[in-house]
Design an enzyme around this catalytic site. Structure first.
Site, PDB file in Angstrom:
ATOM      1  N   LYS A 171       1.453  -8.870   4.668  1.00  0.00           N
ATOM      2  CA  LYS A 171       1.897  -7.466   4.697  1.00  0.00           C
ATOM      3  C   LYS A 171       0.652  -6.663   5.061  1.00  0.00           C
ATOM      4  CE  LYS A 171       2.237  -3.837   3.023  1.00  0.00           C
ATOM      5  NZ  LYS A 171       1.709  -2.613   3.686  1.00  0.00           N
ATOM      6  N   GLU A 246      -9.851  -8.760  -4.019  1.00  0.00           N
ATOM      7  CA  GLU A 246     -11.143  -8.169  -3.637  1.00  0.00           C
ATOM      8  C   GLU A 246     -10.933  -6.665  -3.588  1.00  0.00           C
ATOM      9  OE1 GLU A 246     -13.540  -6.225  -1.800  1.00  0.00           O
ATOM     10  OE2 GLU A 246     -13.362  -7.469   0.018  1.00  0.00           O
ATOM     11  N   CYS A 280     -15.691  -2.352   1.864  1.00  0.00           N
ATOM     12  CA  CYS A 280     -15.823  -2.677   0.431  1.00  0.00           C
ATOM     13  C   CYS A 280     -17.271  -2.910   0.083  1.00  0.00           C
ATOM     14  CB  CYS A 280     -15.045  -3.943   0.120  1.00  0.00           C
ATOM     15  SG  CYS A 280     -13.311  -3.787   0.484  1.00  0.00           S
ATOM     16  N   GLU A 379     -16.591   4.778  -6.041  1.00  0.00           N
ATOM     17  CA  GLU A 379     -16.532   4.432  -4.623  1.00  0.00           C
ATOM     18  C   GLU A 379     -15.908   5.597  -3.849  1.00  0.00           C
ATOM     19  OE1 GLU A 379     -13.746   1.302  -3.542  1.00  0.00           O
ATOM     20  OE2 GLU A 379     -15.269   0.409  -2.245  1.00  0.00           O
TER      21      GLU A 379
HETATM   22  P1  ADP Z   1      -6.502   1.919   0.297  1.00  0.00           P
HETATM   23  O1  ADP Z   1      -6.637   2.633  -1.028  1.00  0.00           O
HETATM   24  O2  ADP Z   1      -7.729   1.307   0.777  1.00  0.00           O
HETATM   25  O3  ADP Z   1      -5.631   2.646   1.267  1.00  0.00           O
HETATM   26  P2  ADP Z   1      -4.518   0.359  -0.854  1.00  0.00           P
HETATM   27  O4  ADP Z   1      -5.048  -0.450  -1.943  1.00  0.00           O
HETATM   28  O5  ADP Z   1      -3.733   1.588  -1.142  1.00  0.00           O
HETATM   29  O6  ADP Z   1      -5.744   0.660   0.046  1.00  0.00           O
HETATM   30  O7  ADP Z   1      -3.669  -0.466   0.167  1.00  0.00           O
HETATM   31  C1  ADP Z   1      -4.059  -1.736   0.632  1.00  0.00           C
HETATM   32  C2  ADP Z   1      -2.798  -2.516   0.930  1.00  0.00           C
HETATM   33  O8  ADP Z   1      -2.001  -2.562  -0.242  1.00  0.00           O
HETATM   34  C3  ADP Z   1      -1.905  -1.925   2.011  1.00  0.00           C
HETATM   35  O9  ADP Z   1      -1.367  -2.994   2.785  1.00  0.00           O
HETATM   36  C4  ADP Z   1      -0.834  -1.221   1.222  1.00  0.00           C
HETATM   37  O10 ADP Z   1       0.383  -1.109   1.929  1.00  0.00           O
HETATM   38  C5  ADP Z   1      -0.665  -2.161   0.053  1.00  0.00           C
HETATM   39  N1  ADP Z   1      -0.090  -1.548  -1.147  1.00  0.00           N
HETATM   40  C6  ADP Z   1      -0.211  -0.278  -1.583  1.00  0.00           C
HETATM   41  N2  ADP Z   1       0.481  -0.091  -2.729  1.00  0.00           N
HETATM   42  C7  ADP Z   1       1.051  -1.279  -3.044  1.00  0.00           C
HETATM   43  C8  ADP Z   1       1.863  -1.748  -4.121  1.00  0.00           C
HETATM   44  N3  ADP Z   1       2.253  -0.954  -5.119  1.00  0.00           N
HETATM   45  N4  ADP Z   1       2.276  -3.044  -4.125  1.00  0.00           N
HETATM   46  C9  ADP Z   1       1.882  -3.868  -3.134  1.00  0.00           C
HETATM   47  N5  ADP Z   1       1.109  -3.494  -2.091  1.00  0.00           N
HETATM   48  C10 ADP Z   1       0.700  -2.214  -2.035  1.00  0.00           C
END
Ligand code: ADP
Length: 477
Positions: A171, A246, A280, A379
């Site tokens: 995903k 990570e 990161c 961060e």
């Molecule tokens: P960032 O804060 O760096 O944007 P996220 O941690 O929000 O990163 O997102 C990283 C990945 O996790 C993306 O592919 C996002 O679609 C997915 N994601 C965000 N929220 C959820 C969730 N509740 N469950 C599973 N995957 C998620």
């Protein structure tokens, strides 16, 4: 609208709905991706399971390895196209995107060549017994990847998974999934059987949550924010599924008074400016021994002021931030730093004529930053550098280790004994001495402790995550 990639085919999202993709360069919508939902995740899990139980699962390690190496070759053959897709999707400089695609190919070369070297063990046991420990694939692996290095993250997590004989469901981040979709077709054309790799695009809270909580997966890997990491681990725990996480860092670069500053300064600056600080392992804190503080800060300021923010094709030092939301977060962080009267050490330059609605932040260095300030601990995930002075080695260690994170650290000193001591005392998954290894390093095990996550990817140690052992005890007399 872009399709999902399930069971070796491009398929529309079952919802029939799409998600707009915005260009970080201009802020304009330039494409649409399919809005995958749990039904699409179900199809992908079923396809992956069939692959594990079918043709893919029957392949020898040599056969798997050959396919992976061939994928690496084809990625390199298509490097210009893939780098252009990656740069457009993320806004990063084309030269950086090119390096990322090279790293994607490297992951497939490295793990493809390693597929037939995943050995087990023989354990001496009681008389009349032979005991072996064999490594088997986990089965179906879910991978949720972020938007900052979409190509590298894809390679880093699926290449070892596939080399070990698993089938993968990815995903990608909704903000940057074009490279993954194009890659899936390339991998399929290179001979990867249907179902071994599936890509489900969609929102994190929909497709992502459905994948993380799916009872049909055997292992979950995630790179992204700590908050989402906890949500994913919690969802996976309900099915007793292990997670490799990570989750970022607040990585220290520790500069002692005997450091070679001429060598250090470009690297200190590069470690925060690369990818607009959206890394990161960005070196977001520079800790400088007080006796050379002024001198080092002057050199950092000179260098930093020469950094350019610009369009991907002009190969600047720094591009835009990925999304409007993320841009807003970084700007707010900078405004809070200014409002708290943190001294500005330097700012980078924005190129003239950048599109008005692009997500461009002016990179900035603050210092000295008080130790209890949020910039010293949290961060930013943007091009914002914190400089802090320290007194001696003990003080440097306390400061370097004094955040919730523990991912990467660097130390700059010409003193060999101090290098060895600091390597022991700095906490995290990687320590660099007189260098900084953000990005690349396919061969080097990588991962965090504490809020930076757990588990190791990259290098041969990744196979510890992507395989399970089985101990076979044979009583022969
Ligand atoms: P960032 O804060 O760096 O944007 P996220 O941690 O929000 O990163 O997102 C990283 C990945 O996790 C993306 O592919 C996002 O679609 C997915 N994601 C965000 N929220 C959820 C969730 N509740 N469950 C599973 N995957 C998620």
């Amino acid at each position: 609208m872009s399709m999902l990639f399930i069971d070796g085919k491009q398929v529309p999202a079952s919802s029939g709905q799409s998600i707009p993709v915005y260009s970080p360069v201009s802020g304009e919508a330039y494409a649409e991706i399919g809005r995958g939902l749990s039904a699409d995740v179900d199809s992908a899990v079923a396809a992956a399971r069939s692959a594990v139980n079918g043709e893919w699962g029957q392949y020898s390690a040599t056969q798997r390895g050959r396919i992976l190496v061939e994928i690496g070759v084809r990625v390199l053959q298509n490097i210009e196209e893939l780098a252009a897709i990656e740069a457009k999707d993320t806004g990063k400089p084309v030269a950086l995107a090119r390096k990322d695609i090279e790293a994607l190919a490297r992951y497939f070369e490295f793990y493809g060549s390693a597929a037939d070297k995943i050995h087990g063990e023989v354990i001496p046991y009681l008389s009349g017994y032979s005991v072996s420990v064999v490594r088997e694939p986990c089965g179906v692996v879910g991978h949720i990847i972020p938007w900052n290095y979409p190509a590298q993250m894809l390679g880093r997590t699926i290449a070892p998974a596939l080399a070990a004989g698993n089938a993968s469901i990815v995903k990608p981040a909704e903000d940057a999934c074009m490279t993954s979709l194009r890659f899936a077709q390339i991998a399929h054309d290179a001979g990867l059987p249907a179902g071994a790799l599936n890509i489900v695009t969609g929102y994190g809270r929909e497709a992502g949550a459905a994948l993380a909580g799916h009872p049909g997966i055997n292992l979950m890997t995630f790179t992204g924010s700590p908050e989402v990491g906890v949500a994913i681990q919690t969802a996976a725990a309900a099915n007793y599924v292990k997670c490799v996480l990570e989750l970022g860092g607040k990585c220290p670069q520790v500069v002692f008074e005997d450091a070679d500053l001429e060598k250090a300064v470009p690297i200190l600056v590069g470690a925060i400016i690369q990818n607009a600080g959206q890394t990161c392992s960005a070196g977001s804190r520079v800790l400088i021994q007080r006796s050379i503080y002024d001198k080092a800060v002057t050199l950092i300021a000179e260098r930093f002021s020469q950094m350019r923010v610009g369009l991907p094709e002009s190969n600047p030092d720094c591009g835009p931030i990925i999304t409007r939301a993320q841009f807003g977060r970084v700007q707010k962080f900078i405004e809070e730093c200014r409002a708290s009267d943190l001294p500005v050490v330097a700012q980078a330059k924005l190129d003239a004529n950048l599109p008005e609605n692009g997500y461009y932040v002016q990179p900035v260095v603050f210092g000295p930053v008080p130790r209890d300030h949020k910039l010293a601990r949290e961060e930013v995930f943007g091009p914002v550098l914190a400089i802090l002075p320290f007194d001696d080695e003990d003080d440097a260690v306390a400061l370097a280790n004094g955040t919730d994170y523990g991912l990467v650290a660097s130390v700059w000193t010409e003193n060999g004994a101090r290098q060895a001591r600091m390597a022991r005392r700095l906490e995290g998954g990687q320590v660099f001495i007189n260098c900084y290894g953000a990005g690349g390093g396919v061969e080097l095990p990588f991962g965090g402790i504490r809020k930076s996550g757990h588990g190791r990817e990259k290098g041969l140690l990744a196979f510890d995550e992507f395989t399970v052992t089985k101990t076979v005890v044979n009583h022969f007399s």
